[in-house]
Write a protein that holds these residues in place. Structure first.
Motif, PDB file in Angstrom:
ATOM      1  N   MET A   1      -2.456 -26.512 -56.355  1.00 31.14           N
ATOM      2  CA  MET A   1      -3.441 -26.037 -55.389  1.00 31.14           C
ATOM      3  C   MET A   1      -4.775 -26.701 -55.682  1.00 31.14           C
ATOM      4  SD  MET A   1      -4.652 -22.162 -54.686  1.00 31.14           S
ATOM      5  CE  MET A   1      -6.229 -22.063 -55.487  1.00 31.14           C
ATOM      6  N   SER A   2      -5.423 -27.177 -54.659  1.00 25.85           N
ATOM      7  CA  SER A   2      -6.701 -27.853 -54.824  1.00 25.85           C
ATOM      8  C   SER A   2      -7.821 -26.957 -54.307  1.00 25.85           C
ATOM      9  CB  SER A   2      -6.684 -29.185 -54.067  1.00 25.85           C
ATOM     10  OG  SER A   2      -7.846 -29.906 -54.330  1.00 25.85           O
ATOM     11  N   ILE A   3      -8.815 -26.732 -55.145  1.00 22.63           N
ATOM     12  CA  ILE A   3      -9.940 -25.892 -54.772  1.00 22.63           C
ATOM     13  C   ILE A   3     -10.924 -26.685 -53.909  1.00 22.63           C
ATOM     14  CG2 ILE A   3     -11.238 -26.459 -56.866  1.00 22.63           C
ATOM     15  CD1 ILE A   3     -12.304 -23.595 -56.849  1.00 22.63           C
ATOM     16  N   GLN A   4     -11.537 -26.012 -52.961  1.00 24.96           N
ATOM     17  CA  GLN A   4     -12.577 -26.633 -52.139  1.00 24.96           C
ATOM     18  C   GLN A   4     -13.899 -26.479 -52.882  1.00 24.96           C
ATOM     19  OE1 GLN A   4     -12.108 -28.290 -49.287  1.00 24.96           O
ATOM     20  NE2 GLN A   4     -14.273 -28.767 -49.106  1.00 24.96           N
ATOM     21  N   ILE A   5     -14.399 -27.570 -53.442  1.00 24.33           N
ATOM     22  CA  ILE A   5     -15.649 -27.536 -54.197  1.00 24.33           C
ATOM     23  C   ILE A   5     -16.805 -27.546 -53.201  1.00 24.33           C
ATOM     24  CG2 ILE A   5     -17.090 -28.745 -55.886  1.00 24.33           C
ATOM     25  CD1 ILE A   5     -14.453 -29.957 -57.009  1.00 24.33           C
ATOM     26  N   PRO A   6     -17.716 -26.583 -53.324  1.00 23.27           N
ATOM     27  CA  PRO A   6     -18.826 -26.528 -52.366  1.00 23.27           C
ATOM     28  C   PRO A   6     -19.845 -27.647 -52.608  1.00 23.27           C
ATOM     29  CG  PRO A   6     -19.152 -24.911 -54.102  1.00 23.27           C
ATOM     30  CD  PRO A   6     -17.789 -25.526 -54.327  1.00 23.27           C
ATOM     31  N   THR A   7     -20.585 -27.960 -51.580  1.00 25.23           N
ATOM     32  CA  THR A   7     -21.731 -28.860 -51.680  1.00 25.23           C
ATOM     33  C   THR A   7     -22.982 -28.002 -51.565  1.00 25.23           C
ATOM     34  OG1 THR A   7     -20.530 -30.727 -50.745  1.00 25.23           O
ATOM     35  CG2 THR A   7     -22.933 -30.789 -50.558  1.00 25.23           C
ATOM     36  N   LEU A   8     -23.925 -28.207 -52.479  1.00 27.61           N
ATOM     37  CA  LEU A   8     -25.178 -27.450 -52.469  1.00 27.61           C
ATOM     38  C   LEU A   8     -26.326 -28.382 -52.113  1.00 27.61           C
ATOM     39  CD1 LEU A   8     -24.798 -25.443 -55.819  1.00 27.61           C
ATOM     40  CD2 LEU A   8     -23.921 -24.850 -53.548  1.00 27.61           C
ATOM     41  N   ARG A   9     -27.364 -27.822 -51.531  1.00 26.45           N
ATOM     42  CA  ARG A   9     -28.569 -28.593 -51.204  1.00 26.45           C
ATOM     43  C   ARG A   9     -29.790 -27.891 -51.776  1.00 26.45           C
ATOM     44  NH1 ARG A   9     -27.484 -32.461 -47.371  1.00 26.45           N
ATOM     45  NH2 ARG A   9     -25.472 -32.233 -46.351  1.00 26.45           N
TER      46      ARG A   9
END
Length: 174
Positions: A1-9
């Motif tokens: 299973m691959s986690i969806q890594i968030p993008t932060l700004r």
């Protein structure tokens, strides 16, 4: 299973998931004089080790739900360093860390990236505290930790190097 890594700004930065191609840029950054000066091993690693570091970030995210991000300046896709949270199995703690290429020092980027990482950690996990480990002579990094609300609590040896251990407690829920 691959986690969806968030993008932060942040005001100036994008903290995004690493991609394999980032290893080449990160390898170049590690060759820059003084970038690794205060790390436990200040010798720039070979490209293969940097490639493993980049690949490991996905594994760390999948195992713990958090990890490091590649840092870019908004409007420019080139990686300028990394920041994020790492689980330290030796001490059962989570550490906020950051590294920037020297042309980007002194601009507040490390503070922005560290704050975003801390905010993400406390918003998404039940951490009672997060630590930062800083070599005592690294004045700039000591200031970043302080600006982010981390408090120096002790000097302790990690990976054979004496570090100043900083702690920030979970903010009260308002």
């Amino acid at each position: 299973m691959s986690i969806q890594i968030p993008t932060l700004r942040t005001t100036h930065l994008i903290l995004r998931p690493f991609v394999a191609a980032d290893a080449t840029v990160l390898h170049r950054i590690y060759q820059t004089e003084s970038v690794l000066q205060y790390f436990p091993n200040p010798t720039p690693p070979p490209l293969e080790k940097v490639e493993r570091f980049v690949a490991y970030q996905q594994t760390h995210w999948e195992k713990y739900g958090y990890g490091n991000w590649a840092l870019t300046i908004q409007g420019n896709d080139e990686v300028i360093g990394w920041a994020g949270l790492q689980f330290l199995p030796e001490t059962n703690e989570t550490e906020v860390g950051y590294l920037l290429d020297s042309p980007h020092w002194g601009k507040g980027y490390a503070t922005q990236a560290a704050r975003a990482s801390l905010d993400y950690g406390f918003a998404n996990f039940d951490f009672p505290e997060i630590i930062a480990l800083v070599e005592p002579d690294n004045i700039a990094s000591l200031k970043v930790a302080e600006k982010c609300g981390l408090v120096a609590v002790e000097r302790k040896v990690y990976w054979g190097v004496e570090m100043v251990r900083h702690v920030i407690k979970r903010p009260p829920i308002t």
